[in-house]
Scaffold this motif. Structure first.
Motif, PDB file in Angstrom:
ATOM      1  N   PRO A   1      62.717  56.890  55.599  1.00 43.67           N
ATOM      2  CA  PRO A   1      62.001  56.849  54.209  1.00 43.67           C
ATOM      3  C   PRO A   1      60.169  57.197  54.297  1.00 43.67           C
TER       4      PRO A   1
ATOM      5  N   HIS B   1      56.828  57.121  52.963  1.00 40.85           N
ATOM      6  CA  HIS B   1      55.360  56.699  52.057  1.00 40.85           C
ATOM      7  C   HIS B   1      54.139  57.389  51.584  1.00 40.85           C
ATOM      8  N   PHE B   2      53.121  57.506  50.137  1.00 42.89           N
ATOM      9  CA  PHE B   2      51.643  58.280  50.335  1.00 42.89           C
ATOM     10  C   PHE B   2      51.497  57.732  51.739  1.00 42.89           C
ATOM     11  N   LEU B   3      50.199  58.177  52.196  1.00 42.19           N
ATOM     12  CA  LEU B   3      49.235  57.957  53.026  1.00 42.19           C
ATOM     13  C   LEU B   3      49.141  59.177  53.049  1.00 42.19           C
TER      14      LEU B   3
ATOM     15  N   ARG C   1      46.594  51.790  72.709  1.00 47.59           N
ATOM     16  CA  ARG C   1      45.652  51.362  70.806  1.00 47.59           C
ATOM     17  C   ARG C   1      45.124  49.966  71.845  1.00 47.59           C
TER      18      ARG C   1
ATOM     19  N   GLN D   1      53.219  55.046  60.666  1.00 43.02           N
ATOM     20  CA  GLN D   1      53.096  55.957  59.642  1.00 43.02           C
ATOM     21  C   GLN D   1      51.380  55.250  59.783  1.00 43.02           C
ATOM     22  N   LEU D   2      50.945  54.286  59.421  1.00 41.68           N
ATOM     23  CA  LEU D   2      49.736  53.318  59.272  1.00 41.68           C
ATOM     24  C   LEU D   2      49.291  53.338  60.408  1.00 41.68           C
ATOM     25  N   ARG D   3      49.836  52.888  61.163  1.00 40.87           N
ATOM     26  CA  ARG D   3      48.659  53.028  63.206  1.00 40.87           C
ATOM     27  C   ARG D   3      48.303  54.584  62.845  1.00 40.87           C
TER      28      ARG D   3
ATOM     29  N   ASP E   1      54.149  50.413  48.520  1.00 38.70           N
ATOM     30  CA  ASP E   1      54.889  50.062  49.168  1.00 38.70           C
ATOM     31  C   ASP E   1      54.376  49.596  50.871  1.00 38.70           C
ATOM     32  N   LEU E   2      53.355  50.611  51.193  1.00 40.59           N
ATOM     33  CA  LEU E   2      53.267  50.377  52.087  1.00 40.59           C
ATOM     34  C   LEU E   2      51.984  49.491  52.674  1.00 40.59           C
TER      35      LEU E   2
ATOM     36  N   PRO F   1      58.739  49.689  58.085  1.00 38.24           N
ATOM     37  CA  PRO F   1      59.072  50.907  58.112  1.00 38.24           C
ATOM     38  C   PRO F   1      58.207  51.542  58.652  1.00 38.24           C
TER      39      PRO F   1
ATOM     40  N   GLN G   1      53.361  46.085  53.232  1.00 42.01           N
ATOM     41  CA  GLN G   1      53.646  46.460  55.145  1.00 42.01           C
ATOM     42  C   GLN G   1      52.393  45.613  55.586  1.00 42.01           C
TER      43      GLN G   1
END
Lengths: 85, 625
Positions: B422, B424-426, B188, A38-40, A73-74, A34, A77
């Motif tokens: 949810p 996450h910390f980033l 992208r 956020q990662l991209r 957690d991230l 999920p 992924q």
């Protein structure tokens, strides 16, 4: 072989960023989960190189020349494989 | 903003240097920093193009994408899409991209190009990119994107003339799009391909100064040693080093009072000036050095890039109270002032975490509470200022406020339940940079001026009213206590006393607390006026003389009025009470509901009252009263 099986087999052979060794360079092969968007947004894209700099509750890695801290957690992924070098 | 001028928007990823460019183009002094999310609202200013044409410029909060994101990023998105009711759609967008990280920064530029607004790319921090070994090709980048690309160094003012030239009419035409519009994957892939052509990275990973510093500052053990050392230096400077300039202000006050007393005949007007204005306002102004130092240190941490590291270190601890490391930045800012702290919560992605952070932020002891603490703490130590014991009590005060905030945050976070989506910390850890001294000093002076302006308006007004209320109606008597009880304040005190007495305070202290609901720092001036009954005391405006005066005060049965129990109770009240109307207004605005603003005010005031009552009664049991 059906494509989904190929994908599964490939996934099994990949490491997650959490499992990856500190100080080594990896290539991002797949983002699963999920937190992908956020990662991209922070530069974690398929085919991009990433260097893991530190382990811990939050990992530190360098991606596109920027240091990023991300939760394990991230990092789970992010599926990576070691670069040839 | 004049409707006839063209509107230029600065957009891009967080921490790309948009505000630095905005300041350089407009001559403004908007706050800049070296961590993502310094700008949380739209800033407006004016500039001229290379041909002298007036242009309106807006600085948008940084966003990674025009999809999703935190509230500050939504603002940027709405403006760029023309969905903002207050700001028209920009005529041209300057996409500010960090040259060191084109792979990522190009994505937002491509999304903006898709909106069919004229775009100019400002390729920022080219010096740092080249130092990191990147081979930049702005011409190639311009060819691939189909928009003008101007290499700049916003912090050094380089490339600004060229950038202004590119903002002249006719604006660049919207380019042909070489990827599938609206398809993130295709966009992208195109961005990565362009980045590979226009910014070639060195093959080998080179260890930068930032890498080396991070090895120490983010080390599991050394990192904490450095963090604690930095925090210790910050608070030591505020409570110890600041004493030197505070002494100068005190001397200036004494000198001014002396001159006025020598030049004017005795009477109400002289009393108003010396006791009401100089004594009252001066007792607040004296804390200016501490407030400046606090803002200076926070500015230094933001500007150097350490703030993100502190957030990283604190994440593990914060997660135990249901918050993340991202909440550390707003909470630390709240030690200076809760208002920028509450606004800084806009960078928190989780709406529930953001709400909880806003709710507890005012319990981080802000700079307005400092005057109160500095007056009261030495009273627990026999009146002397300074020393290790005082530092320890100060530390305990800050720890108590912070720990209570964390406990309440934990409970509230549990009650609100998990987020629907949810998070996450980033967090990006930007490279360390030399602080931008010019902006730090201008920001510190700006905050100092705001403090003085408040002292010269609200506090001055309250001081004059309070002076009048403690002077009139007059009674022809030699007993100062009898004179005071005849005045307006004396009468109010009688009404308040039964309510505040169980907390250990008399009516005058209760009145001083009441006056400080407009602004906490008023308390010191109010106490100076309300307890200044001995006209023979020449140095009544100094903290020492207020303390001497308070130490002499007794209850009618002869007990000491400001016993350790009463002083602790008073400290507890000030640690917990939310006596700041602007904070309540900002909380209401940020949460979108007065329910939260007013709820927080009532909760914190009642909490402060009850805590103060319990502490006093317990202390009494232990014989401290």
């Amino acid at each position: 072989m059906p494509p989904s099986l190929v994908q599964d087999l490939e996934s099994d052979s990949l490491l997650s960023l959490t499992q990856a060794q500190v100080g080594c360079d990896f290539q991002i092969r797949r983002l699963e989960g999920p937190g992908c968007d956020q990662l991209r947004n922070l530069g974690f894209c398929e085919s991009i190189q990433v260097r893991k700099l530190a382990n811990g509750r939050n990992l530190i890695c360098s991606v596109c020349g920027t240091r990023v801290a991300l939760s394990s957690d991230l990092a789970d992924q992010v599926k990576v494989e070691p670069t040839d070098s | 903003m004049e409707a006839s001028n063209d509107l230029i928007a600065l957009a891009g990823n967080p921490n790309a240097g948009k505000t630095t460019l905005f300041n350089a183009l407009t001559g403004s002094i908007e706050k800049v920093g070296n961590y993502p999310g310094v700008t949380v609202s739209v800033k407006q200013g004016g500039m001229r193009s290379a041909h002298g044409k007036a242009l309106d410029l807006i600085d948008l909060p940084g966003c990674y994408s025009l999809e999703g994101g935190s509230p500050d990023q939504q603002i940027a998105r709405d403006v760029l899409r023309g969905d903002n009711a207050k700001i028209p759609k920009p005529d041209l967008v300057v996409c500010v991209l960090d040259a060191s990280n084109l792979e990522r920064h190009l994505q937002i530029a491509l999304e903006i190009i898709e909106l069919e607004i004229p775009v100019v790319v400002a390729l920022n921090m080219v010096d740092l990119a080249e130092k990191a070994g990147l081979r930049l090709d702005p011409v190639k980048l311009s060819e691939e994107l189909g928009v003008p690309v101007v290499p700049i160094q916003a912090d050094k003012g380089k490339g600004l003339v060229e950038l202004k030239q590119s903002l002249g009419h006719p604006f660049p035409a919207t380019p042909e799009i070489h990827w599938e519009t609206g398809d993130a994957e295709s966009r992208r892939a195109f961005g990565l391909q362009v980045a590979d052509l226009a910014a070639r990275r060195p093959e080998a990973h080179t260890s930068t100064v930032s890498d080396k510093l991070d090895r120490i500052l983010l080390h599991p053990v050394l990192g904490w040693v450095c963090f604690i050392g930095i925090m210790f230096t910050l608070f030591w400077s505020i409570f110890s080093f600041a004493g030197i300039p505070m002494g100068w202000i005190e001397s200036l006050q004494d000198w001014t009072t002396g001159i006025i007393e020598g030049a004017m005949a005795e009477g109400d007007l002289r009393d108003l000036i010396t006791q009401g204005i100089i004594g009252g306002v001066g007792s607040v102004v004296i804390f200016l050095p501490q407030i400046l130092l606090l803002f200076f240190f926070i500015g230094l941490m933001e500007s150097s890039g350490y703030m993100s590291r502190a957030a990283f270190l604190m994440d593990g601890f914060m997660s135990r109270v249901g918050l993340s490391g991202k909440a550390f930045l707003p909470l630390l800012s709240s030690y200076a002032c809760a208002i920028p702290g509450v606004m800084a919560t806009r960078t928190i992605d989780s709406p529930k975490e953001r709400l909880v952070t806003i709710f507890v932020a005012p319990w981080m002891s802000c700079s307005a509470r400092l005057p109160v603490y500095l007056l009261l703490v030495p009273m627990l130590l026999g009146g002397s200022e300074g020393g290790a014991k005082q530092a320890l009590i100060f530390l305990s005060i800050y720890v108590l406020g912070t720990l209570t905030a964390f406990v309440v945050a934990r409970i509230l976070r549990g009650k609100l339940g998990p987020d629907e989506v949810p998070t996450h910390f980033l967090l990006e850890l930007p490279p360390y940079r030399f602080p931008q001294w010019k902006y730090i000093f201008r920001h510190v002076l700006d905050r100092g001026w705001a403090f003085l302006k408040n002292a010269g308006t609200v506090i001055l007004g309250i001081m004059i009213l309070l002076w009048a209320a403690t002077t009139y109606p007059k009674l022809d008597s030699d007993d100062p206590a009898e004179v005071l009880s005849h005045t307006i304040v004396g009468r109010i005190s009688h009404v308040i006393e039964p309510i505040v007495k169980p907390m250990g305070f008399d009516g005058r202290t209760g009145t001083a607390i009441l006056t400080s609901f407009a602004a906490r720092e008023v308390f010191v001036g109010s106490m100076a006026q309300l307890f200044h009954v001995d006209e023979a005391d020449e140095d009544s405006e100094t903290r020492n003389s207020i303390r001497d005066q308070l130490a002499k005060e007794t209850w009618p049965d002869g007990r000491k009025m400001f016993s350790p129990a009463a002083v602790i109770s008073l400290l507890i009240f000030y640690i917990y009470a939310l006596q700041c109307l602007p904070t309540t207004a900002v909380v209401a605005r940020e949460t979108g509901s007065w329910k939260w603003g007013i709820g927080q005010f009532i909760f914190m005031t009642v909490f402060a009252g009850v805590a103060s009552l319990i502490v006093y009664q317990l202390a009494k049991l232990f014989g401290l009263a």
